[in-house]
Design a protein around this motif. Structure first.
Motif, mmCIF file in Angstrom:
data_model
loop_
_atom_site.group_PDB
_atom_site.id
_atom_site.type_symbol
_atom_site.label_atom_id
_atom_site.label_comp_id
_atom_site.label_asym_id
_atom_site.label_seq_id
_atom_site.Cartn_x
_atom_site.Cartn_y
_atom_site.Cartn_z
ATOM 1 N N THR A 67 0.747 -1.191 0.003
ATOM 2 C CA THR A 67 -0.077 -0.057 0.090
ATOM 3 C C THR A 67 0.623 1.178 -0.045
ATOM 4 N N SER A 68 1.813 1.353 0.897
ATOM 5 C CA SER A 68 2.771 2.417 0.883
ATOM 6 C C SER A 68 3.494 2.447 -0.378
ATOM 7 N N ILE A 69 4.059 1.546 -0.847
ATOM 8 C CA ILE A 69 4.832 1.835 -2.016
ATOM 9 C C ILE A 69 3.807 2.415 -3.235
ATOM 10 N N VAL A 70 3.083 1.569 -3.555
ATOM 11 C CA VAL A 70 1.790 2.010 -4.351
ATOM 12 C C VAL A 70 1.414 3.563 -4.272
ATOM 13 N N GLY A 71 1.011 3.704 -3.283
ATOM 14 C CA GLY A 71 0.876 5.090 -2.646
ATOM 15 C C GLY A 71 1.870 6.123 -3.201
ATOM 16 N N ALA A 72 3.176 5.886 -2.794
ATOM 17 C CA ALA A 72 4.175 6.798 -3.056
ATOM 18 C C ALA A 72 4.544 7.238 -4.597
ATOM 19 N N VAL A 73 4.229 5.883 -5.359
ATOM 20 C CA VAL A 73 4.562 6.004 -6.807
ATOM 21 C C VAL A 73 3.206 6.643 -7.443
ATOM 22 N N PHE A 74 2.102 6.380 -6.857
ATOM 23 C CA PHE A 74 0.639 7.379 -7.057
ATOM 24 C C PHE A 74 1.063 8.636 -7.010
ATOM 25 N N THR A 75 1.437 9.056 -6.025
ATOM 26 C CA THR A 75 1.690 10.585 -5.520
ATOM 27 C C THR A 75 2.660 11.051 -6.509
ATOM 28 N N PHE A 76 3.750 10.678 -6.946
ATOM 29 C CA PHE A 76 4.710 11.080 -7.944
ATOM 30 C C PHE A 76 4.254 11.237 -9.084
ATOM 31 N N CYS A 77 3.328 10.192 -9.544
ATOM 32 C CA CYS A 77 2.818 10.322 -10.995
ATOM 33 C C CYS A 77 1.666 11.316 -10.924
ATOM 34 N N CYS A 78 0.816 11.340 -9.818
ATOM 35 C CA CYS A 78 0.145 12.872 -9.734
ATOM 36 C C CYS A 78 0.636 14.086 -10.148
ATOM 37 N N ILE A 79 1.986 14.172 -9.296
ATOM 38 C CA ILE A 79 2.703 15.374 -9.515
ATOM 39 C C ILE A 79 3.247 15.650 -10.781
ATOM 40 N N GLY A 80 3.732 14.330 -11.437
ATOM 41 C CA GLY A 80 4.319 14.410 -12.712
ATOM 42 C C GLY A 80 3.533 14.618 -14.074
ATOM 43 N N LEU A 81 2.324 13.981 -13.868
ATOM 44 C CA LEU A 81 1.400 13.777 -14.983
ATOM 45 C C LEU A 81 0.194 15.062 -14.890
ATOM 46 N N TYR A 82 -0.098 15.076 -13.830
ATOM 47 C CA TYR A 82 -1.218 16.090 -13.650
ATOM 48 C C TYR A 82 -0.545 17.514 -12.576
ATOM 49 N N PRO A 83 0.409 18.178 -13.029
ATOM 50 C CA PRO A 83 0.810 19.069 -11.950
ATOM 51 C C PRO A 83 0.089 20.189 -11.353
ATOM 52 N N ARG A 84 -0.716 20.626 -12.447
ATOM 53 C CA ARG A 84 -1.709 21.836 -12.057
ATOM 54 C C ARG A 84 -2.723 21.369 -11.169
ATOM 55 N N LEU A 85 -3.199 20.190 -11.542
ATOM 56 C CA LEU A 85 -4.394 19.778 -10.774
ATOM 57 C C LEU A 85 -3.874 19.464 -9.284
ATOM 58 N N PHE A 86 -2.648 18.941 -9.167
ATOM 59 C CA PHE A 86 -2.154 18.527 -7.892
ATOM 60 C C PHE A 86 -1.908 19.860 -7.066
ATOM 61 N N THR A 87 -1.189 20.826 -7.756
ATOM 62 C CA THR A 87 -0.912 22.190 -6.996
ATOM 63 C C THR A 87 -2.434 22.579 -6.518
ATOM 64 N N TYR A 88 -3.313 22.347 -7.235
ATOM 65 C CA TYR A 88 -4.614 23.045 -6.978
ATOM 66 C C TYR A 88 -5.199 22.234 -5.806
ATOM 67 N N MET A 89 -5.028 20.913 -5.899
ATOM 68 C CA MET A 89 -5.570 20.024 -4.633
ATOM 69 C C MET A 89 -4.755 20.504 -3.157
ATOM 70 N N ALA A 90 -3.514 20.725 -3.326
ATOM 71 C CA ALA A 90 -2.692 20.877 -2.360
ATOM 72 C C ALA A 90 -2.905 22.492 -1.695
ATOM 73 N N GLU A 91 -3.258 23.211 -2.766
ATOM 74 C CA GLU A 91 -3.794 24.712 -2.420
ATOM 75 C C GLU A 91 -5.201 24.673 -1.438
ATOM 76 N N VAL A 92 -5.911 23.619 -1.799
ATOM 77 C CA VAL A 92 -7.239 23.441 -1.032
ATOM 78 C C VAL A 92 -7.145 22.687 0.092
ATOM 79 N N PHE A 93 -6.251 21.691 0.172
ATOM 80 C CA PHE A 93 -6.412 20.743 1.098
ATOM 81 C C PHE A 93 -4.888 20.579 1.807
ATOM 82 N N GLY A 94 -4.054 21.540 1.786
ATOM 83 C CA GLY A 94 -2.735 21.761 2.245
ATOM 84 C C GLY A 94 -2.627 20.982 3.527
ATOM 85 N N PRO A 95 -3.400 21.882 4.540
ATOM 86 C CA PRO A 95 -3.297 21.385 5.957
ATOM 87 C C PRO A 95 -3.750 20.092 6.158
#
Length: 266
Positions: A67-95
């Motif tokens: 679960t941890s390994i797949v989750g880490a790969v998933f997060t990196f792929c979100c950042i790499g493949l959908y950077p604008r969406l991930f930045t927006y989600m971090a802005e909304v849900f940062g805390p």
């Protein structure tokens, strides 16, 4: 080609969700079994229950690592493949993302102490308390992640341009509680089923009558939990569907009567 960013994210998200569901569900019924063992006045029955609870817990360590390994790969792929969406989600849900990481470490710590500390504590109630703590971390972790999911279906706390004006309203959005109820029950159903499948495999691969009896009982308990959770699951699904239509009728029609209707036919 066929391996588009959307497919990559879909596969990784699905794998992470399945393993995470198993890791969340198993501690819930393990703690109940251990609690029954602690309360049992029959030493033989208590030992049997304790053994089954430990056997279920053994499944968690490997599943948690995957679960941890797949989750880490998933997060990196979100950042790499959908950077604008991930930045927006971090802005909304940062805390809450910081909170998620703290909860994750809490779950990791309590899981490994719970597993490796089995039978090594002076008081079994202390060990049981660790199991309860593991469940608190795991369930809270799911609730936080559910808010990110439901925000994308039913966004709240935003102005017409999409800018964040109320993080609390974004987190406690319209579909959060229906998804929480549905996923909690569904995870229990899946966790019991997978545990029962594991017991069936072990039953088939051993010739020892004592081990066969043990794994048969383990499979029965897994199936019992799965069926028990399966009974209220459709009603939780109907409630979720009702709330989706309540939030936006077009979204409900799109999902259940439009392009995704084949999923509901299945």
């Amino acid at each position: 080609g066929w391996l588009s960013p959307r497919i990559i994210i879909w596969i990784l998200a699905q794998l992470h969700l399945l393993f995470a569901a198993f890791v969340l569900a198993v501690p819930m019924f393990v703690v109940v079994i251990e609690f029954a063992s602690v309360l049992s006045k029959d030493p033989e029955g208590a030992k049997k229950l304790d053994g089954i609870a430990y056997e279920f817990t053994k499944l968690l360590t490997t599943a948690f690592s995957i679960t941890s390994i797949v989750g880490a790969v998933f997060t990196f792929c979100c950042i790499g493949l959908y950077p604008r969406l991930f930045t927006y989600m971090a802005e909304v849900f940062g805390p809450t993302m910081y909170l998620y990481s703290i909860l994750f470490f809490g779950e990791s710590f309590s899981l490994y102490v719970y597993y490796y500390g089995w039978g090594k504590f002076r008081s079994r109630w202390t060990h049981l308390g660790l199991g309860v703590m593991l469940n608190v971390f795991g369930i809270t972790l799911m609730l936080v992640a559910n808010a990110w999911t439901t925000f994308m279906m039913a966004p709240g706390g935003l102005d017409p341009s999409g800018a964040v004006v109320d993080r609390s309203a974004a987190f406690f959005n319209y579909l959060l509680h229906p998804i929480n109820i549905h996923r909690l029950i569904a995870n229990l159903c899946m966790g019991g089923s997978v545990a029962a499948a594991y017991a069936a495999y072990r039953w088939l691969t051993t010739d020892d009558p004592e081990q066969k009896a043990r794994y048969e009982w383990m499979g029965y308990i897994g199936n019992f939990i799965a069926i028990l959770a399966l009974l209220p699951l459709p009603f939780a699904g109907y409630y979720l569907g009702f709330e989706i239509y309540g939030y936006n009728q077009q979204l409900g029609i799109y999902m259940m009567g439009g392009v995704l209707s084949w999923l509901f036919v299945m």
